[in-house]
Design a protein around this motif. Structure first.
Motif, PDB file in Angstrom:
ATOM      1  N   ILE A   1     -12.944  -0.493   2.353  1.00  0.00           N
ATOM      2  CA  ILE A   1     -13.353  -0.445   3.513  1.00  0.00           C
ATOM      3  C   ILE A   1     -14.989   0.480   3.621  1.00  0.00           C
ATOM      4  CG2 ILE A   1     -12.825   2.354   4.288  1.00  0.00           C
ATOM      5  CD1 ILE A   1     -10.396   1.617   3.677  1.00  0.00           C
TER       6      ILE A   1
ATOM      7  N   TYR B   1      -4.727  -7.515   8.012  1.00  0.00           N
ATOM      8  CA  TYR B   1      -6.337  -7.742   7.621  1.00  0.00           C
ATOM      9  C   TYR B   1      -7.521  -8.028   8.033  1.00  0.00           C
ATOM     10  CZ  TYR B   1      -9.661  -9.436   3.030  1.00  0.00           C
ATOM     11  OH  TYR B   1     -10.553  -9.385   2.797  1.00  0.00           O
TER      12      TYR B   1
ATOM     13  N   ASN C   1      -9.544  -2.644  11.060  1.00  0.00           N
ATOM     14  CA  ASN C   1      -8.055  -2.362  10.984  1.00  0.00           C
ATOM     15  C   ASN C   1      -6.999  -1.201  10.410  1.00  0.00           C
ATOM     16  OD1 ASN C   1      -7.213  -4.748  12.694  1.00  0.00           O
ATOM     17  ND2 ASN C   1      -8.217  -5.851  10.796  1.00  0.00           N
ATOM     18  N   LEU C   2      -8.085  -1.021   8.845  1.00  0.00           N
ATOM     19  CA  LEU C   2      -7.530   0.429   7.712  1.00  0.00           C
ATOM     20  C   LEU C   2      -7.712   1.620   8.887  1.00  0.00           C
ATOM     21  CD1 LEU C   2      -7.083  -1.521   6.904  1.00  0.00           C
ATOM     22  CD2 LEU C   2      -7.646  -1.097   4.774  1.00  0.00           C
TER      23      LEU C   2
ATOM     24  N   ALA D   1      -8.756  -1.185  -1.684  1.00  0.00           N
ATOM     25  CA  ALA D   1      -9.036  -0.694  -1.035  1.00  0.00           C
ATOM     26  C   ALA D   1      -9.997  -0.394   0.206  1.00  0.00           C
ATOM     27  CB  ALA D   1      -6.868  -0.053  -0.205  1.00  0.00           C
TER      28      ALA D   1
ATOM     29  N   PHE E   1      -2.729  -4.188   1.503  1.00  0.00           N
ATOM     30  CA  PHE E   1      -2.982  -5.259   2.568  1.00  0.00           C
ATOM     31  C   PHE E   1      -3.766  -6.679   2.272  1.00  0.00           C
ATOM     32  CE2 PHE E   1      -2.801  -0.921   3.580  1.00  0.00           C
ATOM     33  CZ  PHE E   1      -2.899  -0.714   4.047  1.00  0.00           C
TER      34      PHE E   1
ATOM     35  N   SER F   1       1.017  -1.495   0.278  1.00  0.00           N
ATOM     36  CA  SER F   1       0.332   0.182  -0.063  1.00  0.00           C
ATOM     37  C   SER F   1       0.987   0.940  -0.280  1.00  0.00           C
ATOM     38  CB  SER F   1      -0.962  -0.007   0.994  1.00  0.00           C
ATOM     39  OG  SER F   1      -1.855   1.549   0.712  1.00  0.00           O
TER      40      SER F   1
ATOM     41  N   ARG G   1      -6.125   9.188   4.092  1.00  0.00           N
ATOM     42  CA  ARG G   1      -6.446   8.282   3.400  1.00  0.00           C
ATOM     43  C   ARG G   1      -7.425   8.371   2.145  1.00  0.00           C
ATOM     44  NH1 ARG G   1      -8.526   4.800   6.947  1.00  0.00           N
ATOM     45  NH2 ARG G   1     -10.273   5.109   6.700  1.00  0.00           N
TER      46      ARG G   1
ATOM     47  N   PHE H   1      -4.977   5.357   0.794  1.00  0.00           N
ATOM     48  CA  PHE H   1      -5.600   3.460  -0.095  1.00  0.00           C
ATOM     49  C   PHE H   1      -5.820   3.828  -1.882  1.00  0.00           C
ATOM     50  CE2 PHE H   1      -7.026   4.312   4.636  1.00  0.00           C
ATOM     51  CZ  PHE H   1      -6.355   3.112   4.939  1.00  0.00           C
TER      52      PHE H   1
ATOM     53  N   TYR I   1      -4.566   4.509   9.664  1.00  0.00           N
ATOM     54  CA  TYR I   1      -4.045   4.652   8.704  1.00  0.00           C
ATOM     55  C   TYR I   1      -4.220   6.073   9.297  1.00  0.00           C
ATOM     56  CZ  TYR I   1      -2.326   0.279   8.598  1.00  0.00           C
ATOM     57  OH  TYR I   1      -1.822  -0.852   8.732  1.00  0.00           O
TER      58      TYR I   1
ATOM     59  N   SER J   1     -12.181  -2.832   7.195  1.00  0.00           N
ATOM     60  CA  SER J   1     -11.972  -1.867   7.792  1.00  0.00           C
ATOM     61  C   SER J   1     -12.558  -1.151   8.943  1.00  0.00           C
ATOM     62  CB  SER J   1     -13.379  -1.637   6.989  1.00  0.00           C
ATOM     63  OG  SER J   1     -14.561  -2.590   8.459  1.00  0.00           O
TER      64      SER J   1
END
Lengths: 455, 95
Positions: free
Chosen positions: A337, A184, A298-299, A333, A104, A70, A325, A329, A302, A296
């Motif tokens: 999300i 992930y 976990n991300l 991704a 990811f 990523s 973001r 992304f 960032y 979604s």
């Protein structure tokens, strides 16, 4: 490895050669995101002394860029090693590079990335599979001693193993510590191995497996020396062929090749029979609903402040995070999300997320029931031969997701699997997936090794 | 909420706000269409009745506790950040 330990081969020369050859392979097939230019032989004369190991780019390697494919993590240099990396370094392995992947782990063909896209050594116009495509690519292309550390959430080791004609071992969920893995889907991510020999996969698993206080989901069950399952007898071993895995959506030629191998296993002493796992068709929707819900979440971390992509700070919290973001992304991704955020929203959660978790429980129960009777199940690994990049471009997201139809059920149920190459179709690699009950990797090694030496 | 299996533009705006993403109108249309197709296919899960308890994990996982004792790490947590001041991360203003 033994040669290096006993002094007949220079470990320093072997690593130097592995890096030089990796650079040549990179020019042709792009398996790496980062090649470790500073790679040198270890001073530890352990079981992996002198072995070149590639590592999927979602596993943290101290001092070596880790992006998980990523842009939002581009430039991130982990200050620590993942537990599995620490373990292989303690046995004398050398990390030669970080392998390409879907961002990811979001994909089946390693094309969902703004970084490196690996090409299949069997035909450079075709995919290596995903999401651990770089791992499959370098394992197939390397003509030097090498093993790849990779990771699977819904089939990301089996797919590249099948498409590149290599061996891919996905352990039971919790068998290998996830500490240092870029998450992930926490309830499904599993670190595993790709190699060219069953022995190499068994040895590597023996080293990376085991409880880790830094991962509360790692199993406390005692680990094993999995090489003890090599050269075992298949007499009395019972194998099931779930009919849903040989259905219409699977290339008939691949199904036939796998059925032929069942006949071979029977000639070696195993007893094979057709059986059924009726909930299999529900695996794809429930897998994806769980995976995107967890992804979604976990991300969400960032935000462009602590590592990876960082911009000049302007605006307020929301404005800054949104800017980073949106830029960092990639398309898939964002898609996951959005779908995951939706599936977890108040009012939708019961309909999607909890229903999917209930279906997962049903699928696990079905597998557990089957493993009361069978030591293992065999199925095709992937429903198709490795597709061309030009054909992948025309697939809709839904068609992409359904490519995982043979791998999602065992993955979401935490069952260990191994993919073994079988006879090619149209000159292209295809694989046979062997599935065992949780923590019965020994059964996989036993069957896969006998198959390897007899096929 | 009559149709659970549909993402329209209004819902898409709400999701993007929660997920901290800005999409162009073209992207919103693309994702709304693609995800509606995905959800249409995923409706399939309505066809199975499962009385099982939700499986949050595939294996039995128990809570793990440890003493709340600070440990020193041998690595620099701020090492990858360009937004730092006096040993702290420096973030954007809250409002």
């Amino acid at each position: 490895m033994r040669g290096a330990r006993e002094g007949s081969i220079s470990a320093a020369d072997s690593i130097k050669e592995a890096v030089a050859k990796s650079k040549e392979i990179q020019k042709k097939y792009s398996p790496f995101i980062t090649i470790n230019e500073k790679a040198e032989a270890s001073r530890t004369k352990g079981r992996l002394y002198g072995l070149a190991v590639s590592v999927k780019d979602n596993i943290c390697t101290k001092g070596l860029q880790t992006t998980a494919g990523s842009k939002i993590l581009e430039g991130y240099i982990p200050p620590f090693d993942a537990t599995c990396i620490e373990k292989i370094k303690n046995e004398g392995a050398t990390i030669i590079g970080k392998t390409a992947q879907d961002e990811f782990g979001f994909g089946t063909f390693s094309v969902n990335t703004q970084l490196s896209i690996p090409k299949n050594p069997s035909d450079a116009e075709r995919t290596c599979g995903g999401s651990s495509g770089g791992a499959g690519c370098i394992t197939a292309a390397a003509d030097f001693p090498h093993v790849a550390i990779a990771e699977s959430t819904g089939g990301s080791i089996t797919a590249p193993a099948a498409f590149t004609g290599t061996i891919g071992l996905t352990p039971t969920y919790g068998r290998v510590s996830r500490y240092g893995l870029v998450d992930y889907s926490n309830s499904m991510d599993k670190i595993g191995v790709l190699g060219n020999r069953v022995h190499d996969c068994a040895l590597m698993l023996s080293i990376i497996a085991g409880h880790d206080p830094l991962d509360s989901t790692s199993s406390e069950l005692p680990t094993e020396d999995f090489t003890k399952y090599l050269n075992a007898d298949l007499k009395g071993v019972k194998i099931g062929l779930p009919k849903e895995y040989f259905s219409e959506g699977v290339d008939k030629r691949i199904s036939k090749n796998v059925r032929d191998k069942a006949a071979l296993l029977e000639s070696l002493g195993a007893k094979c029979e057709e059986m059924s796992l009726p909930s299999t068709p529900y695996a794809i929707p429930s897998y994806y609903l769980i995976a995107v819900s967890e992804a979604s979440t976990n991300l969400a971390k960032y935000c462009g402040l602590r590592y990876g992509l960082q911009k000049d700070i302007t605006g307020n919290f929301d404005e800054y995070f949104t800017k980073v973001r949106t830029e960092g992304f990639g398309e898939e991704a964002k898609r996951r999300i959005i779908l995951g955020t939706f599936a977890r929203m108040a009012g939708f959660r019961d309909k999607y997320y909890f229903k999917a978790l209930r279906i997962r429980a049903t699928i696990i129960k079905e597998f557990k029931q089957a493993f009361k009777k069978y030591d293992a199940l065999i199925t095709p690994s992937m429903p198709v031969v490795p597709p061309k990049f030009s054909d992948i471009k025309n697939l809709t997201p839904l068609q992409n997701y359904y490519m995982d139809i043979l791998t999602t059920a065992p993955n979401m149920a935490g069952m260990p699997t191994i993919s073994m190459p079988v006879e090619k179709v149209d000159g292209l690699p295809v694989g046979m997936q062997i599935i065992a009950d949780q923590f019965k990797e020994g059964n996989l090694i036993k069957i896969a090794h006998k198959f390897e030496v007899s096929a | 909420m009559a149709d659970y299996w549909k993402i329209d533009k209004k819902l898409m705006d709400r999701i993007c706000a929660v997920a901290r993403l800005t999409l162009t109108e073209k992207e919103k249309d693309m994702y709304a269409k693609q995800l509606s197709d995905v959800l249409e296919a995923f409706k399939q899960i309505d066809g199975i009745e499962s009385k099982e308890s939700p499986a949050f994990h595939s294996v039995t996982v128990e809570n793990v506790w440890r003493e709340d004792v600070a440990k020193k790490t041998d690595w620099e947590p701020l090492g990858n950040s360009k937004h730092k001041e006096n040993g702290y991360f420096k973030g954007p203003r809250i409002v």
